[in-house]
Design a protein around this motif. Structure first.
Motif, PDB file in Angstrom:
ATOM      1  N   UNK A  85       0.816  -1.205   0.000  1.00  0.00           N
ATOM      2  CA  UNK A  85       0.000   0.000   0.000  1.00  0.00           C
ATOM      3  C   UNK A  85       0.852   1.258   0.000  1.00  0.00           C
ATOM      4  N   UNK A  86       1.930   1.233   0.768  1.00  0.00           N
ATOM      5  CA  UNK A  86       2.832   2.382   0.807  1.00  0.00           C
ATOM      6  C   UNK A  86       3.491   2.615  -0.553  1.00  0.00           C
ATOM      7  N   UNK A  87       3.844   1.554  -1.247  1.00  0.00           N
ATOM      8  CA  UNK A  87       4.444   1.700  -2.573  1.00  0.00           C
ATOM      9  C   UNK A  87       3.500   2.463  -3.507  1.00  0.00           C
TER      10      UNK A  87
ATOM     11  N   UNK B  95       4.057  11.347  -5.312  1.00  0.00           N
ATOM     12  CA  UNK B  95       5.259  11.898  -5.943  1.00  0.00           C
ATOM     13  C   UNK B  95       4.980  13.005  -6.961  1.00  0.00           C
ATOM     14  N   UNK B  96       3.960  12.886  -7.830  1.00  0.00           N
ATOM     15  CA  UNK B  96       3.740  13.963  -8.813  1.00  0.00           C
ATOM     16  C   UNK B  96       3.092  15.213  -8.216  1.00  0.00           C
TER      17      UNK B  96
ATOM     18  N   UNK C 149      11.880   9.756   1.471  1.00  0.00           N
ATOM     19  CA  UNK C 149      12.162   9.200   2.793  1.00  0.00           C
ATOM     20  C   UNK C 149      11.333   7.945   3.027  1.00  0.00           C
ATOM     21  N   UNK C 150      10.068   8.004   2.637  1.00  0.00           N
ATOM     22  CA  UNK C 150       9.200   6.843   2.830  1.00  0.00           C
ATOM     23  C   UNK C 150       9.686   5.659   2.008  1.00  0.00           C
ATOM     24  N   UNK C 151      10.109   5.904   0.783  1.00  0.00           N
ATOM     25  CA  UNK C 151      10.598   4.814  -0.067  1.00  0.00           C
ATOM     26  C   UNK C 151      11.797   4.121   0.547  1.00  0.00           C
TER      27      UNK C 151
ATOM     28  N   UNK D 126      13.739  -0.756   3.321  1.00  0.00           N
ATOM     29  CA  UNK D 126      14.403  -1.383   4.468  1.00  0.00           C
ATOM     30  C   UNK D 126      13.536  -2.467   5.093  1.00  0.00           C
ATOM     31  N   UNK D 127      12.242  -2.189   5.209  1.00  0.00           N
ATOM     32  CA  UNK D 127      11.346  -3.197   5.790  1.00  0.00           C
ATOM     33  C   UNK D 127      11.130  -4.368   4.832  1.00  0.00           C
ATOM     34  N   UNK D 128      11.048  -4.095   3.538  1.00  0.00           N
ATOM     35  CA  UNK D 128      10.877  -5.177   2.572  1.00  0.00           C
ATOM     36  C   UNK D 128      12.078  -6.121   2.598  1.00  0.00           C
ATOM     37  N   UNK D 129      13.258  -5.586   2.862  1.00  0.00           N
ATOM     38  CA  UNK D 129      14.440  -6.444   2.962  1.00  0.00           C
ATOM     39  C   UNK D 129      14.307  -7.417   4.126  1.00  0.00           C
ATOM     40  N   UNK D 130      13.682  -6.977   5.203  1.00  0.00           N
ATOM     41  CA  UNK D 130      13.474  -7.881   6.347  1.00  0.00           C
ATOM     42  C   UNK D 130      12.464  -8.968   6.010  1.00  0.00           C
TER      43      UNK D 130
END
Length: 291
Positions: free
Chosen positions: A107-109, A116-117, A128-130, A135-139
């Motif tokens: 959802x954040x993606x 962004x636009x 910053x959010x990206x 970082x969380x997706x890596x976990x």
């Protein structure tokens, strides 16, 4: 005939005219009744107007009984800009009262793509959010992925692993910042996004413009956690904020302003549901001051 005979003649005519007058009135009454029945009108004494309320009143009452069906604009459809963002956020709220991390990050993606636009201030925030989402997706894909299925599971495991420390305290593993802290920072940014979009959607004509409303949302949700330099930069960035019409057009293209407002309010409502669920869990777990 003499003068004396004239009253008698008048009386004679009057006696004959009364029945004829009554007969004519009766004939007129019956004709009106028959004509009224043919035309669907009321009695002959009434104007021949079809029964029922006046046209405008009838439309109002009909509208109250059978409300017009609101056609969902394409931006709310599964492949629409708002629909793509709302669907995973809704899916993150599982029936057990937890927050599914994979859906939350998906959802954040989509929220980043939406924001962004919309201007430089959103670009700053979404970059910053990206970084935090990545970082969380890596976990979620790392060796400890089984512990990062949901918010509750992540917090429980990171607490056992000694990764949760208050600000100023040294974590057990300083090379591995906690996912819980990263999610808290995303959580605060989500609140700002939700407040901003809601106020853009519901702001009254002639009231504060979108820049002022989103700036006020920033002061509510994020400014208390930012140093002075960032707060000052944000204040300047809001001066170049696009107008409400432009924001609505970018959020829900190809619709009227009223439709775009309704769609954006629905999207903001979804973000609020996710924020409220996450806020309640973080408060219960004592993590609102983790960062």
């Amino acid at each position: 005939m003499g003068v004396a005979g004239r009253p008698l003649a008048r009386q004679h005519c009057f006696r004959h005219s009364v029945p004829i007058t009554i007969f004519l009135l009766l004939l007129l009454y019956l004709s009106a009744r028959i004509l009224g029945a043919l035309l669907g009108c009321g009695s002959w004494a009434q104007a021949c107007i079809p029964e029922g309320p006046p046209p405008f009143q009838g439309q109002q009452e009909l509208g109250a009984q059978v409300p017009q069906r609101w056609k969902e604009p394409s931006c709310l459809e599964p492949q629409g800009m708002l629909g793509r963002m709302m669907r995973p956020f809704r899916a993150s709220l599982n029936p057990a009262g937890d927050v599914e991390l994979s859906q939350y990050l998906a959802g954040w993606r989509e929220l980043v793509k939406l924001l962004t636009p919309l201007g430089s201030i959103f670009t700053f925030a979404t970059s910053e959010a990206s970084t935090k989402v990545t970082a969380l997706e890596a976990r979620l894909r790392g060796p400890d992925a089984e512990h990062y299925t949901s918010l509750a599971a992540m917090v429980a495991w990171e607490r056992r692993a000694g990764l949760l420390r208050r600000p100023g305290a040294v974590p057990r593993d300083s090379a591995r910042p906690s996912g819980s802290r990263t999610l808290l920072l995303l959580h605060r940014a989500l609140r700002w996004s939700q407040l901003c979009l809601h106020r853009v959607a519901t702001g009254a004509l002639g009231g504060p413009d979108a820049g002022a409303q989103c700036s006020d949302a920033y002061r509510t949700a994020l400014a208390p956690h930012h140093p002075w330099l960032i707060r000052h930069a944000a204040r300047l960035a809001f001066l170049a904020f696009p107008g409400r019409g432009r924001l609505l057009e970018l959020s829900c293209p190809g619709t009227t302003e009223a439709e775009a407002r309704t769609a954006l309010a629905q999207a903001a409502g979804t973000l609020e549901d996710v924020y409220n669920r996450t806020q309640g869990m973080l408060a219960e777990l004592g993590l609102l001051q983790l960062a």
